[in-house]
Each structure stands twice: as C-alpha cells, then as structure tokens.
Design a protein around this motif. Structure first.
Motif, PDB file in Angstrom:
ATOM      1  N   HIS A   1       0.908  -0.999   0.068  1.00 22.97           N
ATOM      2  CA  HIS A   1       0.016   0.042   0.190  1.00 22.97           C
ATOM      3  C   HIS A   1       0.854   1.489  -0.117  1.00 22.97           C
ATOM      4  O   HIS A   1       0.065   2.279  -0.509  1.00 22.97           O
ATOM      5  N   THR A   2       2.169   1.178  -0.441  1.00 20.96           N
ATOM      6  CA  THR A   2       2.992   2.074   0.073  1.00 20.96           C
ATOM      7  C   THR A   2       3.921   2.524  -1.259  1.00 20.96           C
ATOM      8  O   THR A   2       3.999   3.513  -1.154  1.00 20.96           O
TER       9      THR A   2
ATOM     10  N   ALA B   1       4.714   4.109  -9.810  1.00 18.41           N
ATOM     11  CA  ALA B   1       5.082   3.086  -9.811  1.00 18.41           C
ATOM     12  C   ALA B   1       3.690   1.563  -9.665  1.00 18.41           C
ATOM     13  O   ALA B   1       3.601   1.202 -10.664  1.00 18.41           O
ATOM     14  N   LEU B   2       2.564   2.483  -9.614  1.00 18.67           N
ATOM     15  CA  LEU B   2       1.101   1.564 -10.615  1.00 18.67           C
ATOM     16  C   LEU B   2       1.148   1.942 -11.407  1.00 18.67           C
ATOM     17  O   LEU B   2       0.867   0.681 -12.407  1.00 18.67           O
TER      18      LEU B   2
ATOM     19  N   PHE C   1      -7.276  -1.703   1.562  1.00 13.86           N
ATOM     20  CA  PHE C   1      -7.719  -0.933   0.126  1.00 13.86           C
ATOM     21  C   PHE C   1      -7.460   0.359   0.560  1.00 13.86           C
ATOM     22  O   PHE C   1      -6.967   1.131   0.512  1.00 13.86           O
ATOM     23  N   PRO C   2      -8.521   0.832   1.995  1.00  8.43           N
ATOM     24  CA  PRO C   2      -7.881   2.293   2.284  1.00  8.43           C
ATOM     25  C   PRO C   2      -7.367   3.257   2.676  1.00  8.43           C
ATOM     26  O   PRO C   2      -6.122   4.397   2.641  1.00  8.43           O
ATOM     27  N   GLU C   3      -6.054   1.767   2.725  1.00 10.39           N
ATOM     28  CA  GLU C   3      -4.515   2.695   3.330  1.00 10.39           C
ATOM     29  C   GLU C   3      -3.808   2.821   2.480  1.00 10.39           C
ATOM     30  O   GLU C   3      -2.659   3.598   2.413  1.00 10.39           O
ATOM     31  N   PHE C   4      -3.806   2.330   1.284  1.00 10.99           N
ATOM     32  CA  PHE C   4      -3.475   3.517  -0.368  1.00 10.99           C
ATOM     33  C   PHE C   4      -3.525   4.739  -0.255  1.00 10.99           C
ATOM     34  O   PHE C   4      -4.618   5.165  -0.665  1.00 10.99           O
TER      35      PHE C   4
ATOM     36  N   VAL D   1      -2.967   7.252  -5.123  1.00 10.10           N
ATOM     37  CA  VAL D   1      -2.745   6.348  -6.163  1.00 10.10           C
ATOM     38  C   VAL D   1      -4.097   6.069  -6.415  1.00 10.10           C
ATOM     39  O   VAL D   1      -4.436   5.340  -8.186  1.00 10.10           O
ATOM     40  N   LEU D   2      -5.187   5.712  -5.397  1.00 13.27           N
ATOM     41  CA  LEU D   2      -6.634   5.050  -5.671  1.00 13.27           C
ATOM     42  C   LEU D   2      -6.894   6.055  -6.944  1.00 13.27           C
ATOM     43  O   LEU D   2      -7.431   4.938  -7.839  1.00 13.27           O
TER      44      LEU D   2
END
Length: 534
Positions: free
Chosen positions: A276-277, A282-283, A308-311, A315-316
């Motif tokens: 999640h970091t 990179a994504l 999921f919410p930690e991204f 990024v999301l």
C-alpha cells in the motif's frame, strides 16, 4: 567504409527498428550520435575492451556511429553487440555482407560475453513484421523470442560466435519452438487451491461470480477472516489464458524485465499484489525511462490491493481511467505511451480502523462515525467501478476443525469456463467486449432486460436499503453473470443461442442484490452499528 546494422528500441510494449550506421574513415576519435542515453554512450568502453579481450583490434581511425531515427531516445546497453559488429565490419575485420539481413541486439561484458536484454519478444515480432531473415540475441533470451514463427532466432553466448557466424567459421543453429504445442504442454497447475479453504461458501460463490463475469470485487472483513488467503487462490479459478492473451502478457513482462531466464510464454494469469506504500508512477507506469506499472503487469490477470483504504488517495484515483478503458496512457513532455491494463481488481479491507465492526464476538471500539469515515477514504467514482462487495465473517471453530476438503478449484473453474463460453458467443461481434463486466449501456439494454417481477424486487431493494443510483447497473450486470452460471450448469445444458438470450430470473436478481452491502446508506452508521458486547 560505411556499414549498417539493425537493432530495435522498445516503445510501450512494441518495438521500432533502429538503424546503426558505422563509418570508419581517416582521422581519430569516436562519436556516437542519435539521441543515446548514458548507458548507450558508455558502450565505447565496453566494446573497446571486449574487442581486445577477443583478440580483435579497435580501429585507430575516426569512428562515427549514428543511430537512426535520431528523434527516438535510445536507452540501455543492448546496443553493444550491433555497434561492435558494425565497427568490425566497417574496419574490414569481418564480412558485413549478410549483416543487414538480421536484427541484432545484446549487451556485452568486458570479456566479450553477451548478457540478457529486455523486450526480446516485441523485438522478434517487429523483426518478422519487417521481413528480417533472423534475429541474433543473447542465449538467455532465445526461447522467449523463438515463439515467433517464420523467423530464424539465434542465441549467442559471446562475440566470437557472432563474428564466426558472419565469417562462416562458426555454425549457429536457429532455435525452433512449436508455440501452440509448447503452450498447451506448459499449462501448469497452481500451488494454491480452494479445497484448502474451510467454510466461507458465500465468499467462494462471490469469487466464482466475479471470475465468470470479469467483475471487480471488494472483500470487507475483520483481520484473520481469510481475505488475503482466498484472494491468492483466485487465479486458480480464472479461465486459462488463450495463446493471444499469453503473447500479449509475455510482451509486457518482457519489456519490464520480469520474465524468468529461459522462460518461453507466460501460461498462467498474472497475480500482482503491490504494497500500500506504492507510488502512483509505480502503479500506472512511466518514469524517466518509461516502464509498465503494476496495473499493466496485471493485464489479463488479477491486481490485488490488500488494505485498500491505506493506499494513498492519489494512487487510488489514477486507477479510475484504466478500470474503465482497459488501458493507460502515460503522457509526459518527452513521450506519450499506451500500456494495456485490462485487469480484474480484487481489493480487501477491514470494516473499520479497529477491524471489528460487525464482528460476531468482538466489540468495535471505534468512535461513532469512524466506520463511515474509514470507508470514505475510497471515493465514490472508484467504488462505482467495483461490482461485488462482500462481507467476510470469521470461520467458526467447528468448520476450521473439519478435516473434509472443500470444493477444488478445478470444479469451480469448469463452471467459470462454461459461463465465459456463453459470453464469448454473446459478444462475438462486439469489438472490445469479452465478458459481462465490459458491457456498455446499449448492450445492457439488450441482454439485461428484466421482467416485471425482477423490476419489483430491484426497486424494493433500492428503496429499502437506500442504494445509490450507481448500484443499479452493477446489479444488472452481476445478475446477468449469475444467470449465465445457472444456465451453463443446467441439466440438460441449454443450446448456445438460448443461453445467450436466456432471461434473468428473480433468484438471479436476489443474489446480485446481496453483493451490494456497502451501498446501503446505513452501512457504518449508528443505525447499523451492532450493540457493544458485555
């Protein structure tokens, strides 16, 4: 003397031919032009030393190397071999008569050995497309490139082999692979199987529906409920890769340098699980030297986002466009590149910051409103692109202690494949649509029609749970997939055309509605909050 050799540069997941012109004439010095990066410019030292180690001479004259087209940036050390051969031919140390008939790529070490490169498969495809007789590249990449038929692919270990090949003193044999035969033989099993999963029948069913229709899925449950464990088994029930999908997937991993040495084609769907970091670049891909990101490496497979919410929000949000379009466009000042990104999103999350909201035995310690705030980290437009939302409860001890194995992945996969066959027939004349999750509004009007009873059930559910309007289309698509699974497994099986247009029934609609838990307006609020345990 002027000599031309040919290499390739990778742009996106495709290759373009690079003409390497070498001139040796009166004077002194070495010039390399044609927009080379630092690694290409450093080829002078590598090539000069490698020639000396192999008993060949560096021409003590002026050497000019031009890499065309000059407006395309040349990156990496894979041009060492064609530059070295061009210098040797231009200085008349070897014959350059047949050199123009081959595309040549390879990085050289100081002792003249040829090292692996990235992007061998798209280079081989481009070489065949442009009518080259063959491709010469490092031996470590030969099986990857040899899947391209009607092209002689030669793997070499050092510079001496290549010079001997053009002088006639060394015989090289092309690597020949029967792609379809090898691909069929290479279809392997999986390390993880759903037979290992105790209980959780409703979650297994949700996974089956998601795989059958290509739907994105979100798992919500307490820590230790089995979200990650089951997500890792998802590839074992997805339909097998077709040869075309395998070639496309292998191209992406070849460009990214992710293929194992000596590998041929990827035979299983990729499963990518970034931490999640991860950064946005990179994504989605890009960077100073453009590379495919995690969403492209997951093409034709699964992208699993745990916690999921930690991204980060940024990024999301960058996933919204590729989730909708199936590809990602990376536009920068110096380049614009398209990468494929047709992946199935599987995400998991705790229901609240402490993780125990709706837990059957543990009390949630979060403050009022914290649950809704936690879910709010995922934007509405992104949640809109997730078709199934499944709550997972911990498995009771009695089910954990049961020694009987669960239903194996092979049995689930068989049903998924049958349902996908119906969808393949349904969308056979529709470009860019292969499964129910990709249906457009026009296709939904044609294939997701509901009778009066189904409409009443859907209307009642949306009013009772105060579901958002975005849930309407998602429920219809999922209901269509559930109907396909039902008709694919019916006895006797329905004829193909009948299954394509088979009606959506009330039971299909009811199951589809059950997969929209997070659309309830009361989910996570004080109204829906369970009483604390004493």
């Amino acid at each position: 003397m002027l000599v031309k050799t040919y290499g390739a540069a990778v742009q996106g997941i495709d290759a373009i031919v690079v003409t390497i012109e070498v001139s040796v004439h009166q004077g002194v010095g070495f010039s390399l032009v044609g927009l080379p990066d630092t690694a290409v410019k450093e080829s002078f030292q590598r090539v000069q030393t490698a020639l000396a180690q192999c008993g060949m001479k560096w021409p003590h004259r002026a050497v000019v190397v031009n890499m065309s087209p000059a407006d395309v940036r040349k990156e990496g050390a894979a041009y060492d071999l064609p530059i070295a051969l061009g210098i040797l031919a231009a200085s008349e140390q070897i014959s350059g008569e047949d050199m123009a008939r081959y595309m040549i790529m390879g990085e050289m070490s100081l002792d003249g050995s040829v090292l692996p490169i990235r992007g061998a498969l798209p280079m081989a495809i481009k070489a065949r497309e442009l009518g080259f007789k063959g491709l010469i590249l490092p031996k470590a990449n030969v099986t990857e490139a040899a899947v391209v038929n009607n092209l002689e692919v030669y793997g070499v270990e050092n510079l001496r082999e290549v010079t001997g090949f053009f002088d006639g003193s060394c015989v090289l044999h092309p690597t020949v692979i029967n792609t379809r035969e090898e691909f069929g033989r290479a279809q392997a099993g999986f390390d993880c199987d759903f037979s290992d999963v105790k209980g959780q029948e409703n979650v297994k069913r949700a996974f089956e529906v998601a795989c059958a229709g290509g739907h994105n899925i979100l798992l919500v449950g307490a820590p230790g409920a089995g979200k990650s464990m089951m997500a890792k088994r998802l590839p074992s029930i997805l339909p097998p890769l077709t040869l075309q999908e395998a070639l496309e997937t292998t191209k992406i991993h070849s460009v990214a340098g992710k293929l194992k040495r000596g590998s041929m084609l990827m035979t299983t769907r990729p499963f990518r699980a970034p931490h999640h970091t991860i950064s946005p670049v990179a994504l989605v891909g890009g960077g100073a030297n453009p590379m495919p990101g995690e969403i492209s490496l997951a093409h034709n497979g699964v992208l699993f986002l745990d916690e999921f919410p930690e991204f980060s929000r940024q990024v999301l949000e960058v996933m919204r466009q590729p989730l909708e379009d199936g590809h990602i466009t990376i536009a920068r000042a110096r380049y614009s590149i398209d990468y494929p990104a047709g992946f199935m999103l599987v995400a998991s999350m705790n229901p609240c910051p402490c993780g125990y909201y709706n837990h059957p035995t543990k009390a949630c310690t979060c403050a009022p409103g914290a649950v809704a705030k936690y879910l709010g980290r995922i934007s509405g437009p992104l949640m809109d692109r997730i078709d199934l939302q499944v709550e997972i409860m911990p498995v009771p001890f009695e089910e954990l202690a049961d020694s009987a194995p669960g239903e194996p992945s092979a049995a689930i996969r068989e049903r998924v494949v049958k349902a996908r066959a119906i969808q393949t027939r349904r969308y056979r004349n529709v470009a860019g649509v292969h499964c129910n999750a990709q249906m457009t509004s026009r296709l939904m009007e044609r294939y997701c029609t509901l009778d009066d009873e189904c409409m009443r059930v859907l209307e009642a559910a949306m009013k009772r749970f105060d579901m958002s309007a975005r849930a309407y289309d998602r429920i219809r698509k999922v209901a269509r997939t559930i109907a396909d699974l039902d008709y694919a497994g019916s006895e006797p099986p329905m004829p193909s055309d009948d299954a394509v247009n088979a009606p959506i029934l009330v039971r299909h609609m009811a199951e589809a509605i059950s997969y929209r838990n997070l659309d309830r307006s009361t989910w996570g609020s004080a109204i829906d909050r369970p009483l604390p345990l004493h």
